[in-house]
Design a protein around this motif. Structure first.
Motif, PDB file in Angstrom:
ATOM      1  N   ASP A   1       0.741  -1.175   0.108  1.00  0.00           N
ATOM      2  CA  ASP A   1       0.023  -0.013  -0.010  1.00  0.00           C
ATOM      3  C   ASP A   1       0.922   1.407  -0.120  1.00  0.00           C
ATOM      4  O   ASP A   1       0.492   2.162   0.518  1.00  0.00           O
ATOM      5  CB  ASP A   1      -0.934   0.012   1.281  1.00  0.00           C
ATOM      6  N   ASP A   2       1.904   1.296  -0.772  1.00  0.00           N
ATOM      7  CA  ASP A   2       2.811   2.371  -0.658  1.00  0.00           C
ATOM      8  C   ASP A   2       3.555   2.770   0.570  1.00  0.00           C
ATOM      9  O   ASP A   2       3.991   3.840   0.924  1.00  0.00           O
ATOM     10  CB  ASP A   2       2.332   3.585  -1.351  1.00  0.00           C
ATOM     11  N   GLY A   3       3.639   1.744   1.683  1.00  0.00           N
ATOM     12  CA  GLY A   3       4.216   2.023   2.831  1.00  0.00           C
ATOM     13  C   GLY A   3       5.595   1.853   2.725  1.00  0.00           C
ATOM     14  O   GLY A   3       6.208   1.762   1.813  1.00  0.00           O
ATOM     15  N   PRO A   4       6.057   1.625   4.043  1.00  0.00           N
ATOM     16  CA  PRO A   4       7.426   1.256   3.975  1.00  0.00           C
ATOM     17  C   PRO A   4       8.121  -0.131   3.406  1.00  0.00           C
ATOM     18  O   PRO A   4       7.305  -1.005   3.261  1.00  0.00           O
ATOM     19  CB  PRO A   4       7.786   1.477   5.592  1.00  0.00           C
ATOM     20  N   GLY A   5       9.235  -0.169   3.296  1.00  0.00           N
ATOM     21  CA  GLY A   5       9.882  -1.636   2.974  1.00  0.00           C
ATOM     22  C   GLY A   5      10.961  -1.635   3.442  1.00  0.00           C
ATOM     23  O   GLY A   5      11.721  -1.020   4.390  1.00  0.00           O
ATOM     24  N   LEU A   6      11.709  -2.899   2.924  1.00  0.00           N
ATOM     25  CA  LEU A   6      13.053  -3.270   3.307  1.00  0.00           C
ATOM     26  C   LEU A   6      13.882  -3.779   2.357  1.00  0.00           C
ATOM     27  O   LEU A   6      13.697  -4.403   1.537  1.00  0.00           O
ATOM     28  CB  LEU A   6      12.639  -4.529   4.373  1.00  0.00           C
ATOM     29  N   PHE A   7      15.263  -3.443   2.634  1.00  0.00           N
ATOM     30  CA  PHE A   7      16.497  -4.139   1.856  1.00  0.00           C
ATOM     31  C   PHE A   7      17.239  -4.860   2.793  1.00  0.00           C
ATOM     32  O   PHE A   7      17.436  -4.878   3.967  1.00  0.00           O
ATOM     33  CB  PHE A   7      17.365  -3.058   1.334  1.00  0.00           C
ATOM     34  N   TYR A   8      17.723  -6.257   2.185  1.00  0.00           N
ATOM     35  CA  TYR A   8      18.522  -7.021   2.889  1.00  0.00           C
ATOM     36  C   TYR A   8      19.658  -7.273   2.175  1.00  0.00           C
ATOM     37  O   TYR A   8      19.442  -7.032   0.822  1.00  0.00           O
ATOM     38  CB  TYR A   8      17.939  -8.276   3.256  1.00  0.00           C
ATOM     39  N   GLU A   9      20.857  -7.084   2.270  1.00  0.00           N
ATOM     40  CA  GLU A   9      21.942  -7.597   1.437  1.00  0.00           C
ATOM     41  C   GLU A   9      22.849  -8.776   2.158  1.00  0.00           C
ATOM     42  O   GLU A   9      22.947  -9.148   3.272  1.00  0.00           O
ATOM     43  CB  GLU A   9      22.867  -6.402   1.402  1.00  0.00           C
TER      44      GLU A   9
END
Length: 159
Positions: A89-97
């Motif tokens: 819903d266009d909220g936040p998200g996450l990156f993982y590396e």
């Protein structure tokens, strides 16, 4: 809406730092000072996998990044992966590396597992994850670096 660009590169050179610099050049961000952040994608942000960054501002400025980076002295293989998922819903998200002296499949599996674990910690509803992997064979006598970075917006003055 802000944009985060995912860029990547891999290169070999006589020293570890020179191979890192050359990998950044492949990604188009060799002329900036990188400032690493953890992994949260702000709400209302578009994430775009572009490969090589466009002009992001004057040389010497600061870029905010999430970075997956591996360097080895050959022979061997280095791989770097960045995975991300955003709220539906266009909220936040996450990156993982994830990065290291491993093959492409292992680094991708590891970054997907890490992202899934991070998603479980949050009560957000996530869309399907995306993954970018860079992998390169390192020849004997050379240092090789693989990078995948998420670049937050354009550069900003550092002083």
């Amino acid at each position: 809406m802000s944009t985060i660009r995912v860029v990547w590169g891999a290169a070999s050179a006589p020293t570890a730092m020179a191979s890192y610099d050359a990998a950044l050049a492949e990604a188009g961000i060799e002329n900036y000072n990188l400032v690493s952040v953890s992994s949260v994608i702000p709400a209302d942000t578009e994430v775009e996998a572009v490969g090589t960054a466009p002009d992001l501002g004057p040389a010497g400025e600061r870029l905010t990044v999430v970075e997956a980076r591996a360097t080895t002295a050959g022979p061997g293989r280095v791989s770097a992966a960045l995975a991300w998922a955003q709220s539906a819903d266009d909220g936040p998200g996450l990156f993982y590396e994830t990065a290291g002296e491993m093959d492409r499949e292992d680094v991708e599996r590891g970054v997907r597992e890490g992202l899934a674990a991070g998603q479980e910690l949050r009560d957000w509803s996530f869309a399907d994850p995306r993954v970018t992997v860079e992998s390169r064979q390192a020849d004997s006598g050379q240092h090789t670096t693989a990078v995948v970075l998420a670049v937050y917006g354009d550069s900003e003055p550092i002083i």
